[in-house]
Design a protein around this motif. Structure first.
Motif, PDB file in Angstrom:
ATOM      1  N   GLN A   1       0.832  -1.207   0.000  1.00 45.72           N
ATOM      2  CA  GLN A   1       0.000   0.000   0.000  1.00 45.72           C
ATOM      3  C   GLN A   1       0.864   1.253   0.000  1.00 45.72           C
ATOM      4  N   ASP A   2       1.962   1.234   0.728  1.00 40.69           N
ATOM      5  CA  ASP A   2       2.878   2.378   0.731  1.00 40.69           C
ATOM      6  C   ASP A   2       3.488   2.591  -0.651  1.00 40.69           C
ATOM      7  N   ALA A   3       3.934   1.501  -1.290  1.00 45.59           N
ATOM      8  CA  ALA A   3       4.520   1.601  -2.633  1.00 45.59           C
ATOM      9  C   ALA A   3       3.479   2.082  -3.635  1.00 45.59           C
ATOM     10  N   LEU A   4       2.273   1.593  -3.505  1.00 46.21           N
ATOM     11  CA  LEU A   4       1.197   2.004  -4.409  1.00 46.21           C
ATOM     12  C   LEU A   4       0.840   3.474  -4.204  1.00 46.21           C
ATOM     13  N   GLY A   5       0.798   3.918  -2.957  1.00 48.41           N
ATOM     14  CA  GLY A   5       0.509   5.323  -2.681  1.00 48.41           C
ATOM     15  C   GLY A   5       1.582   6.248  -3.212  1.00 48.41           C
ATOM     16  N   GLU A   6       2.838   5.847  -3.043  1.00 47.00           N
ATOM     17  CA  GLU A   6       3.935   6.660  -3.546  1.00 47.00           C
ATOM     18  C   GLU A   6       3.921   6.697  -5.069  1.00 47.00           C
ATOM     19  N   ALA A   7       3.634   5.567  -5.681  1.00 42.17           N
ATOM     20  CA  ALA A   7       3.568   5.516  -7.144  1.00 42.17           C
ATOM     21  C   ALA A   7       2.418   6.382  -7.661  1.00 42.17           C
ATOM     22  N   GLN A   8       1.290   6.337  -6.981  1.00 36.55           N
ATOM     23  CA  GLN A   8       0.150   7.149  -7.403  1.00 36.55           C
ATOM     24  C   GLN A   8       0.465   8.634  -7.258  1.00 36.55           C
ATOM     25  N   THR A   9       1.148   8.999  -6.199  1.00 35.15           N
ATOM     26  CA  THR A   9       1.522  10.399  -6.003  1.00 35.15           C
ATOM     27  C   THR A   9       2.383  10.898  -7.155  1.00 35.15           C
ATOM     28  N   HIS A  10       3.392  10.119  -7.518  1.00 35.49           N
ATOM     29  CA  HIS A  10       4.297  10.544  -8.580  1.00 35.49           C
ATOM     30  C   HIS A  10       3.620  10.542  -9.949  1.00 35.49           C
ATOM     31  N   SER A  11       2.794   9.540 -10.213  1.00 33.00           N
ATOM     32  CA  SER A  11       2.127   9.504 -11.518  1.00 33.00           C
ATOM     33  C   SER A  11       1.091  10.616 -11.635  1.00 33.00           C
ATOM     34  N   THR A  12       0.376  10.918 -10.567  1.00 36.75           N
ATOM     35  CA  THR A  12      -0.595  12.009 -10.594  1.00 36.75           C
ATOM     36  C   THR A  12       0.109  13.342 -10.804  1.00 36.75           C
ATOM     37  N   GLU A  13       1.254  13.500 -10.155  1.00 35.92           N
ATOM     38  CA  GLU A  13       2.029  14.727 -10.315  1.00 35.92           C
ATOM     39  C   GLU A  13       2.499  14.889 -11.764  1.00 35.92           C
ATOM     40  N   ALA A  14       2.989  13.818 -12.359  1.00 35.48           N
ATOM     41  CA  ALA A  14       3.483  13.893 -13.743  1.00 35.48           C
ATOM     42  C   ALA A  14       2.345  14.105 -14.727  1.00 35.48           C
ATOM     43  N   LEU A  15       1.231  13.421 -14.534  1.00 31.84           N
ATOM     44  CA  LEU A  15       0.110  13.572 -15.454  1.00 31.84           C
ATOM     45  C   LEU A  15      -0.555  14.936 -15.310  1.00 31.84           C
ATOM     46  N   GLY A  16      -0.562  15.465 -14.094  1.00 30.12           N
ATOM     47  CA  GLY A  16      -1.155  16.781 -13.870  1.00 30.12           C
ATOM     48  C   GLY A  16      -0.330  17.900 -14.482  1.00 30.12           C
ATOM     49  N   ALA A  17       0.957  17.676 -14.611  1.00 33.91           N
ATOM     50  CA  ALA A  17       1.836  18.696 -15.168  1.00 33.91           C
ATOM     51  C   ALA A  17       2.443  18.213 -16.483  1.00 33.91           C
TER      52      ALA A  17
ATOM     53  N   VAL B   1       6.169  18.803 -18.225  1.00 31.50           N
ATOM     54  CA  VAL B   1       7.074  17.692 -18.521  1.00 31.50           C
ATOM     55  C   VAL B   1       7.488  17.729 -19.986  1.00 31.50           C
ATOM     56  N   GLN B   2       6.525  17.971 -20.868  1.00 36.64           N
ATOM     57  CA  GLN B   2       6.829  18.010 -22.296  1.00 36.64           C
ATOM     58  C   GLN B   2       7.675  19.228 -22.657  1.00 36.64           C
ATOM     59  N   SER B   3       7.424  20.353 -22.022  1.00 31.00           N
ATOM     60  CA  SER B   3       8.184  21.558 -22.366  1.00 31.00           C
ATOM     61  C   SER B   3       9.650  21.443 -21.961  1.00 31.00           C
ATOM     62  N   PHE B   4       9.929  20.669 -20.931  1.00 30.61           N
ATOM     63  CA  PHE B   4      11.311  20.456 -20.516  1.00 30.61           C
ATOM     64  C   PHE B   4      11.882  19.162 -21.094  1.00 30.61           C
ATOM     65  N   THR B   5      11.171  18.572 -22.027  1.00 34.18           N
ATOM     66  CA  THR B   5      11.540  17.285 -22.653  1.00 34.18           C
ATOM     67  C   THR B   5      12.013  16.275 -21.607  1.00 34.18           C
ATOM     68  N   ALA B   6      11.192  16.090 -20.608  1.00 39.19           N
ATOM     69  CA  ALA B   6      11.540  15.201 -19.502  1.00 39.19           C
ATOM     70  C   ALA B   6      10.723  13.915 -19.522  1.00 39.19           C
ATOM     71  N   GLU B   7      10.246  13.524 -20.707  1.00 41.49           N
ATOM     72  CA  GLU B   7       9.443  12.306 -20.781  1.00 41.49           C
ATOM     73  C   GLU B   7      10.250  11.082 -20.349  1.00 41.49           C
ATOM     74  N   SER B   8      11.504  11.005 -20.793  1.00 41.93           N
ATOM     75  CA  SER B   8      12.313   9.836 -20.428  1.00 41.93           C
ATOM     76  C   SER B   8      12.595   9.811 -18.924  1.00 41.93           C
ATOM     77  N   LYS B   9      12.786  10.974 -18.330  1.00 42.02           N
ATOM     78  CA  LYS B   9      13.009  11.045 -16.880  1.00 42.02           C
ATOM     79  C   LYS B   9      11.759  10.579 -16.137  1.00 42.02           C
ATOM     80  N   GLU B  10      10.594  11.028 -16.591  1.00 44.26           N
ATOM     81  CA  GLU B  10       9.348  10.622 -15.942  1.00 44.26           C
ATOM     82  C   GLU B  10       9.063   9.139 -16.173  1.00 44.26           C
ATOM     83  N   ARG B  11       9.420   8.621 -17.341  1.00 40.74           N
ATOM     84  CA  ARG B  11       9.248   7.193 -17.614  1.00 40.74           C
ATOM     85  C   ARG B  11      10.115   6.380 -16.659  1.00 40.74           C
ATOM     86  N   THR B  12      11.343   6.830 -16.451  1.00 41.51           N
ATOM     87  CA  THR B  12      12.239   6.150 -15.520  1.00 41.51           C
ATOM     88  C   THR B  12      11.714   6.233 -14.092  1.00 41.51           C
TER      89      THR B  12
END
Length: 146
Positions: free
Chosen positions: A70-86, A90-101
């Motif tokens: 549950q902790d890993a899932l919560g942390e993963a959801q936090t990061h994915s929500t942050e990336a999808l919300g912004a 992410v695209q303007s800084f060409t950070a897709e590969s960083k976010e994928r990693t």
């Protein structure tokens, strides 16, 4: 306060009488088993005792793994929500590969876990569990109950 009172009322009016009835049924059933066949009752009680001895450590391990999952899932959801919300940022800084990693670190890369087995060669880090690696161990421990 109102919902707590309602919950307490439901427990006192429904769950408590059911628990008392089930306890009485269990005691009467055990007594009848001993009256009918004491040897078979002894074997049954010993078997149930052995099963409980085996299941208790598995249950504790499964509870710990569920919390880590549950902790890993919560942390993963936090990061994915942050990336999808912004996404535009992410695209303007060409950070897709960083976010994928980063997403692969928290969720886990399915290609890195063939047959769901987390190996250190393929990026498994026990100090930073992903949902894939914890899910693997949780399924192994959980299968001990069935």
């Amino acid at each position: 306060l109102g919902s707590d009172t309602t919950l307490l009322q439901v427990v006192m009016s429904q769950s408590l009488p059911e628990a008392v009835v089930n306890i009485v049924k269990a005691i009467v059933s055990i007594c009848l088993i001993f009256v009918i066949s004491p040897q078979l009752a002894g074997v049954s009680v010993a078997t149930i005792f052995c099963i409980c001895l085996f299941a208790m450590p598995l249950g504790k391990k499964l509870a710990k793994l569920s919390k880590v999952y549950q902790d890993a899932l919560g942390e993963a959801q936090t990061h994915s929500t942050e990336a999808l919300g912004a996404m535009r940022t992410v695209q303007s800084f060409t950070a897709e590969s960083k976010e994928r990693t980063r997403f692969g670190t928290y969720i886990g890369d399915p290609d890195a876990y063939p047959y769901w087995y987390p190996s250190k060669k393929r990026g498994y880090n026990p100090k930073k569990p992903s949902t894939y690696s914890v899910g693997f161990w949780k399924s192994i421990i959980g299968s001990g109950f069935f």
